[in-house]
Structures are given as C-alpha cells and as structure tokens.
Design a protein around this motif. Structure first.
Motif, short mmCIF file in Angstrom:
data_model
loop_
_atom_site.label_atom_id
_atom_site.label_comp_id
_atom_site.label_asym_id
_atom_site.label_seq_id
_atom_site.Cartn_x
_atom_site.Cartn_y
_atom_site.Cartn_z
N ILE A 88 31.97 20.86 -27.04
CA ILE A 88 31.65 21.03 -28.46
C ILE A 88 30.69 22.22 -28.57
CG2 ILE A 88 32.04 18.65 -29.16
CD1 ILE A 88 29.04 18.16 -28.96
N GLU A 89 30.75 22.89 -29.70
CA GLU A 89 29.86 24.02 -29.93
C GLU A 89 28.65 23.54 -30.71
OE1 GLU A 89 31.74 27.36 -31.76
OE2 GLU A 89 33.14 27.65 -30.11
N ILE A 90 27.48 23.91 -30.22
CA ILE A 90 26.22 23.54 -30.85
C ILE A 90 25.51 24.83 -31.25
CG2 ILE A 90 24.01 22.38 -30.52
CD1 ILE A 90 26.30 20.45 -30.37
N GLU A 91 25.06 24.86 -32.51
CA GLU A 91 24.27 26.01 -32.96
C GLU A 91 22.80 25.68 -32.74
OE1 GLU A 91 23.43 28.73 -36.89
OE2 GLU A 91 25.29 27.60 -36.75
N SER A 100 16.03 19.50 -24.49
CA SER A 100 16.28 18.61 -25.64
C SER A 100 17.78 18.48 -25.94
CB SER A 100 15.53 19.10 -26.88
OG SER A 100 16.02 20.37 -27.29
N ILE A 101 18.52 19.56 -25.75
CA ILE A 101 19.97 19.51 -25.96
C ILE A 101 20.62 18.63 -24.90
CG2 ILE A 101 22.09 20.89 -25.95
CD1 ILE A 101 20.38 23.18 -27.14
N ALA A 102 20.16 18.75 -23.66
CA ALA A 102 20.69 17.92 -22.58
C ALA A 102 20.39 16.44 -22.82
CB ALA A 102 20.13 18.37 -21.24
N GLU A 103 19.16 16.15 -23.31
CA GLU A 103 18.81 14.75 -23.61
C GLU A 103 19.70 14.18 -24.71
OE1 GLU A 103 14.65 14.94 -24.59
OE2 GLU A 103 14.08 14.11 -22.64
N LYS A 104 20.02 15.01 -25.69
CA LYS A 104 20.75 14.53 -26.86
C LYS A 104 22.26 14.41 -26.61
CE LYS A 104 21.20 15.49 -31.79
NZ LYS A 104 20.82 16.38 -32.89
N TYR A 105 22.87 15.36 -25.91
CA TYR A 105 24.33 15.42 -25.80
C TYR A 105 24.92 15.05 -24.44
CZ TYR A 105 24.08 17.82 -30.28
OH TYR A 105 23.85 18.13 -31.60
N MET A 106 24.14 15.15 -23.39
CA MET A 106 24.68 14.90 -22.05
C MET A 106 24.61 13.41 -21.73
SD MET A 106 25.62 17.90 -21.00
CE MET A 106 25.68 18.07 -19.25
N SER A 115 21.62 18.15 -15.76
CA SER A 115 22.28 18.47 -17.03
C SER A 115 21.81 19.80 -17.58
CB SER A 115 22.00 17.36 -18.06
OG SER A 115 22.51 16.13 -17.62
N VAL A 116 20.51 20.08 -17.48
CA VAL A 116 19.96 21.36 -17.94
C VAL A 116 20.56 22.50 -17.11
CG1 VAL A 116 17.86 22.77 -18.08
CG2 VAL A 116 17.83 20.39 -18.86
N TYR A 117 20.66 22.30 -15.81
CA TYR A 117 21.25 23.32 -14.94
C TYR A 117 22.71 23.58 -15.31
CZ TYR A 117 23.22 25.47 -10.78
OH TYR A 117 23.89 26.31 -9.93
N GLU A 118 23.48 22.50 -15.55
CA GLU A 118 24.90 22.66 -15.93
C GLU A 118 25.05 23.37 -17.27
OE1 GLU A 118 26.88 18.88 -15.76
OE2 GLU A 118 26.47 18.65 -13.62
N LEU A 119 24.19 23.06 -18.25
CA LEU A 119 24.25 23.77 -19.54
C LEU A 119 23.99 25.25 -19.36
CD1 LEU A 119 22.45 21.39 -22.07
CD2 LEU A 119 24.83 22.11 -22.10
N GLY A 120 22.97 25.59 -18.58
CA GLY A 120 22.65 27.00 -18.34
C GLY A 120 23.78 27.72 -17.60
N ILE A 136 26.17 27.55 -28.32
CA ILE A 136 26.44 27.24 -26.92
C ILE A 136 27.47 26.11 -26.82
CG2 ILE A 136 24.16 28.00 -26.13
CD1 ILE A 136 23.47 25.00 -25.80
N LEU A 137 28.11 26.04 -25.67
CA LEU A 137 29.06 24.97 -25.41
C LEU A 137 28.37 23.84 -24.67
CD1 LEU A 137 32.17 26.99 -24.15
CD2 LEU A 137 31.86 25.94 -26.38
N VAL A 138 28.66 22.60 -25.10
CA VAL A 138 28.12 21.42 -24.45
C VAL A 138 29.27 20.51 -24.10
CG1 VAL A 138 26.60 19.43 -24.72
CG2 VAL A 138 25.99 21.60 -25.78
N PRO A 139 29.39 20.07 -22.82
CA PRO A 139 30.48 19.16 -22.47
C PRO A 139 30.32 17.80 -23.16
CG PRO A 139 29.13 19.69 -20.54
CD PRO A 139 28.56 20.41 -21.70
#
Length: 141
Positions: A88-91, A100-106, A115-120, A136-139
């Motif tokens: 999904i695309e997150i603005e 915070s994005i990793a805590e919310k979506y992963m 999770s932070v490493y994978e997002l980066g 950014i894209l978030v799995p």
C-alpha cells in the motif's frame, strides 16, 4: 543375413542367461522353467514368477522411480510462490518516522527494528531522507 540371425541369437542367449544367473537380482524375482536348446532355432522358453510379492514390489518401485525422474525432467517439482507481496502507498505527514510507520502498518510478530530496515530497503531511503509529502510503499500484513 542368415548368419546375422545366429549371431544375434547368440547374444540374446548370453543376455538372458546373464539375467537368470543365480547371482543376479532377477533370479529372485523370475525363475526360468525351461532352458534354451543347445542346437536349433526353436527358442521357446517360459518363465514363472518365483515370488509374487517381490515381483509386484519390483514393478511398483520401478514405476515410482520412473515417474519421479520424469517429473524432475519436466520441471513439475518446482514450487513457485503462491502469494505475491502486496503493498500500500502511504503519504508521509509531518512527524512520521520509519519507526512509527513500522509500528502502525507492519506485523506485530516481527521485530520492529527488522520492520524499519525492510521499509528503508524497500523504498531505498534512510530515516534522515524521510520528508513530509513523500509517498512510500508498505507491505500489507
């Protein structure tokens, strides 16, 4: 031409005698009731199954082994991934961090640092490069 028949006949006799030799594996599966005639063209012989269980087992294992080899050669044993990753695309808004994005979506069962490493890695960014308005894209889970 007629002499060629006798040469082939001789080779065939040798091969069959090799198969029915008591030291050979086939001796335990098939026994020969009647040997070849020494002189003459008549090559009638009959076989009987010595042990029905061993013969059935031999035939079954041969079929299984040939099936496995054929599947390998045709590529049927290759497993492809049944699921494709979805994103999904997150603005990014003001104050968002990769943490915070990793805590919310992963997923919760994965270490947050991983999770932070994978997002980066997925978005080819570091925490310092993250700015508001960026997408950014978030799995997905």
């Amino acid at each position: 031409m007629f002499s060629d028949f006798f040469i082939l006949n001789s080779h065939f006799k040798t091969f069959v005698l090799f198969l029915v030799d008591k030291e050979h594996i086939f001796w335990y599966i098939i026994t020969k009731e009647q040997m070849f005639e020494q002189e003459g063209i008549n090559m009638r012989c009959s076989y009987k199954i010595a042990n029905r269980f061993r013969f059935t087992l031999f035939v079954a294992l041969t079929i299984i082994i040939l099936t496995v080899i054929a599947n390998f050669m045709l590529g049927y044993g290759i497993a492809d991934s049944a699921t494709l990753p979805e994103y999904i695309e997150i603005e990014i808004s003001n104050g968002d961090t990769l943490w915070s994005i990793a805590e919310k979506y992963m997923p919760d069962d994965v270490d947050i640092r991983k999770s932070v490493y994978e997002l980066g890695k997925l978005n080819q960014i570091t925490a310092e490069e993250l700015t508001a308005g960026m997408t950014i894209l978030v799995p997905t889970k």
